[in-house]
Write an enzyme that holds these catalytic residues in place. Structure first.
Site, PDB file in Angstrom:
ATOM      1  N   GLU A   1       9.916  26.303  84.031  1.00  0.00           N
ATOM      2  CA  GLU A   1      10.776  25.704  85.052  1.00  0.00           C
ATOM      3  C   GLU A   1      11.869  26.696  85.366  1.00  0.00           C
ATOM      4  O   GLU A   1      12.622  27.112  84.479  1.00  0.00           O
ATOM      5  CB  GLU A   1      11.366  24.369  84.567  1.00  0.00           C
ATOM      6  CG  GLU A   1      10.342  23.250  84.594  1.00  0.00           C
ATOM      7  CD  GLU A   1      10.921  21.867  84.302  1.00  0.00           C
ATOM      8  OE1 GLU A   1      10.146  20.893  84.371  1.00  0.00           O
ATOM      9  OE2 GLU A   1      12.124  21.764  83.987  1.00  0.00           O
TER      10      GLU A   1
ATOM     11  N   ASP B   1      23.867  18.267  86.290  1.00  0.00           N
ATOM     12  CA  ASP B   1      23.846  19.142  85.131  1.00  0.00           C
ATOM     13  C   ASP B   1      25.152  19.118  84.355  1.00  0.00           C
ATOM     14  O   ASP B   1      26.232  18.999  84.919  1.00  0.00           O
ATOM     15  CB  ASP B   1      23.548  20.577  85.576  1.00  0.00           C
ATOM     16  CG  ASP B   1      22.081  20.741  85.930  1.00  0.00           C
ATOM     17  OD1 ASP B   1      21.249  20.517  85.035  1.00  0.00           O
ATOM     18  OD2 ASP B   1      21.772  21.058  87.092  1.00  0.00           O
TER      19      ASP B   1
END
Lengths: 399, 286
Positions: free
Chosen positions: B69, B80
């Site tokens: 990824e 995040d």
């Protein structure tokens, strides 16, 4: 023109708006949407909201004719919708009361908020104290430094202020951090967004709570002047005070709607926050709207003398009102806003917020081009006490 | 919102499922035939330096990655935690853009034609490039799938159509808060694998609850036939192993970024490699 009935059921204003969030928040937003759909039509909720606006906020606030200033400018009559007279000194409280009442009914005892200048943070801390809720306010560390008085106000009201150190350390980063908090504490926390941005249903819900401004104005204009104004003028950062004034007038084509953005040091420089004038559509903070961004889609830092307008996005409904031509958007520089700030102090004995000074500055430009019987209604969205240090600094003084 | 999801499913109910086997599905079927689970590391393109990214990707494969990824850096990474935010900021200091990220994948493909590469990121860089321009260039660069955190299925009609047209898997998230009915609907739409976000929170948190994950993965299996990857909060070999026992793939991000952050440049590849190799052994039960 067809009757205006946006947003669509799934939260779109034309191509704008929507629910651009991570999966973890989808069910919370769906829950909020359903609860809001119910309570917006609930008689008890509406009655409590109206009662709080009357007895706690001090509504209705008046429309004031700035007669000396209008005469000095030599054209249209400038009328001021006095949101600065609300409890806490700005329009923000209309929305925080609405959302806090909803939070209470949804059983959420913890509220979080983002703030730039601190006005929405203060309004959130205020209602949290009023209803006995825990309140956490996220604020960019750069803004914490610039707005020390408001930080202290929030603490006095019992809120926890968390400085945000990421990104440009301003409003957009505070919003990112509030979203992160909400994702983590979604079960017990209500996120009070301060403007008409964010994922559906926020832009609609905040608009509806702020629409008290325009609804009141309509009645007062009829009573005081026996007609509606020729144009409405309001500053636009995220755009909540502007939508609050504009929304009840959207179907009234004879009234021009003029939003005033922050041109900072000039829209031909890199230091401005004129999102609708200079930005491009994109996706940020849960909705599709105009954004100030580079050619690769990275969000850029903005500048305005007014922290409340210093934001790289804008509410999706404004994006749509611009594209469909119903509202027009102009930009005013720091210097022009500052001149209007001083003018209102000296001609009317009213100290406006620097945000509102942008709307006033455009009115000062526009009024002289109109006949004396024209009426311009300017939203005086907040009072300027909070900005005294900034204004002094701009004039070369230290308080 | 769920109503619009139903409309979306109608649009895609007749789509062609017969396209050739892609790298993601063949990777999972190979692993399945060996009785193994996929290990999926995440790194941010351009972190700590643009020159390091392709080397890191090869190192990850050599140290046991089954799928990579690759994060597309963004100025406002809302989902995040601090670790991945910092990695995005480091990459953006080098002015890494989406087009350069795709060039990195193309360069990786010179030496590796087998390992699937899945991009992860946020909507706005995609909006700026345009859906079709992205899909064309991503396919040509050798991208296999893409997960855009803030494109939920509801807002993804045209996006998924473009990806479909160019044979790129649209990967979607599911979370502990996803209701039952929605799981079934997303199941019909998702390609490649499902990325199950193991906790309520942002990346890099450390409070994954294995019992919750176990219960939820069991629920997901009832409607989802494609592989299920689990990510968020996996920080060590023991957790990775426990998750691997429940799911088809283990996604590790922040912990690898910490390794990148703390490594002097001369030891970057070996440190990241050693860490991933350790995870690989744990996941394989050695």
């Amino acid at each position: 023109m067809n009757v205006y009935d946006l947003p669509s059921k799934d939260g779109h204003f034309g191509p704008y708006g929507g629910i651009f969030v991570a999966e973890t928040l989808i069910s919370a937003l769906e829950d909020l949407r359903k609860q809001y759909e119910f309570y917006r039509n609930d008689a008890d909720f509406k009655a409590e909201f109206a009662d709080e606006l009357k007895h706690y906020v001090g509504r209705p606030n008046p429309i004031y004719h700035a007669k000396r200033w209008s005469e000095h400018l030599g054209g249209a009559q400038i009328l001021l919708k006095r949101e600065d007279l609300n409890h806490t000194g700005a329009h923000k409280i209309n929305n925080t009361i609405g959302q806090a009442l909803l939070a209470k009914r949804m059983g959420k005892r913890r509220i979080i908020a983002e703030t730039g200048a601190g006005q929405h943070g203060v309004a959130s801390a205020t209602v949290a104290a009023r209803y006995g809720m825990e309140c956490v306010v996220y604020m960019g560390s750069e803004d914490v430094r610039r707005q020390a008085t408001n930080v202290y106000r929030m603490k006095l009201l019992g809120a926890t202020v968390i400085p945000v150190e990421s990104g440009s350390r301003t409003l957009k980063d505070a919003l990112n951090e509030a979203m992160r908090d909400w994702v983590t504490n979604v079960e017990n926390t209500f996120y009070i967004i301060g403007t008409v941005a964010g994922p559906h249903p926020y832009p609609m819900m905040v608009r509806d709570f702020q629409a008290v401004i325009g609804n009141e104005a309509k009645v007062q204009m009829q009573e005081d002047y026996n007609r509606q104004p020729d144009a409405l003028i309001a500053c636009v950062g995220g755009g909540s005070n502007a939508i609050g004034l504009f929304y009840p007038y959207i179907n009234d084509d004879s009234v021009r709607l003029i939003g005033v953005e922050a041109a900072g040091k000039g829209i031909d420089t890199a230091q401005h926050a004129a999102t609708l004038s200079m930005g491009k559509p994109g996706v940020l903070h849960g909705n599709r709207t105009y954004l100030i961004q580079d050619e690769n889609g990275q969000i850029m830092e903005t500048h305005s003398i007014s922290a409340g307008l210093d934001y790289p996005g804008v509410g999706p409904e404004h994006a749509w009102l611009k594209d469909c031509g119903r509202a027009e958007y102009v930009a005013i520089t720091d210097d022009e806003a500052l001149q209007a700030f001083h003018a209102l102090c000296r001609f009317e004995g009213i100290m406006p917020a620097l945000e509102s000074s942008h709307a006033l500055a455009y009115a000062a430009k526009y009024a002289p081009t109109l006949p004396k019987d024209s009426l311009l209604l300017v939203n005086l969205s907040g009072r300027g006490d909070k900005d005294m240090a900034t204004v002094a600094q701009m004039s070369g003084l230290t308080l | 919102m769920f109503d619009s999801l139903k409309n979306l499913m109608q649009i895609f109910s007749g789509r062609d499922e017969s396209h050739q086997l892609n790298r993601i599905s063949s990777t999972f079927s190979n692993l399945q035939s060996q009785g193994r689970k996929a290990l999926i590391p995440f790194i941010t393109a351009g972190d700590p330096h643009p020159d390091a990214t392709v080397l890191l990707m090869h190192q990850l494969v050599q140290s046991g990655a089954d799928i990579i990824e690759l994060g597309v850096p963004f100025s406002d990474p809302m989902a995040d935690g601090p670790t991945i935010q910092r990695s995005s900021e480091r990459a953006l200091k080098h002015h890494i853009n989406l087009s350069q990220v795709l060039d990195m994948v193309a360069e990786f493909r010179h030496r590796d034609t087998g390992t699937p590469v899945v991009l992860m990121g946020y909507a706005n860089p995609i909006e700026a490039m345009g859906y079709e321009a992205f899909a064309v260039k991503a396919k040509a660069s050798g991208v296999d799938g893409i997960l855009i955190v803030d494109y939920p299925p509801e807002e993804s009609v045209e996006w998924v159509q473009q990806l479909d047209r160019h044979g790129i898997d649209a990967i979607f998230l599911l979370s502990p808060t996803t209701p039952e009915a929605r799981i079934e609907q997303v199941a019909k739409l998702a390609k490649g694998y499902i990325y199950y976000v193991s906790l309520k929170g942002v990346t890099g948190a450390s409070h994954l609850d294995l019992q919750d994950v176990s219960a939820m993965v069991a629920r997901l299996r009832q409607s989802i036939t494609i592989p299920i990857g689990v990510g968020f909060g996996i920080r060590d070999g023991a957790t990775a192993k426990a998750v691997a026992d429940l799911a088809d793939a283990v996604v590790v991000g922040s912990r690898i970024i910490e390794e990148i952050e703390q490594s002097p440049s001369a030891e970057l590849l070996s440190n990241v490699g050693n860490f991933l190799h350790g995870l690989r052994k744990s996941v394989d039960g050695h």
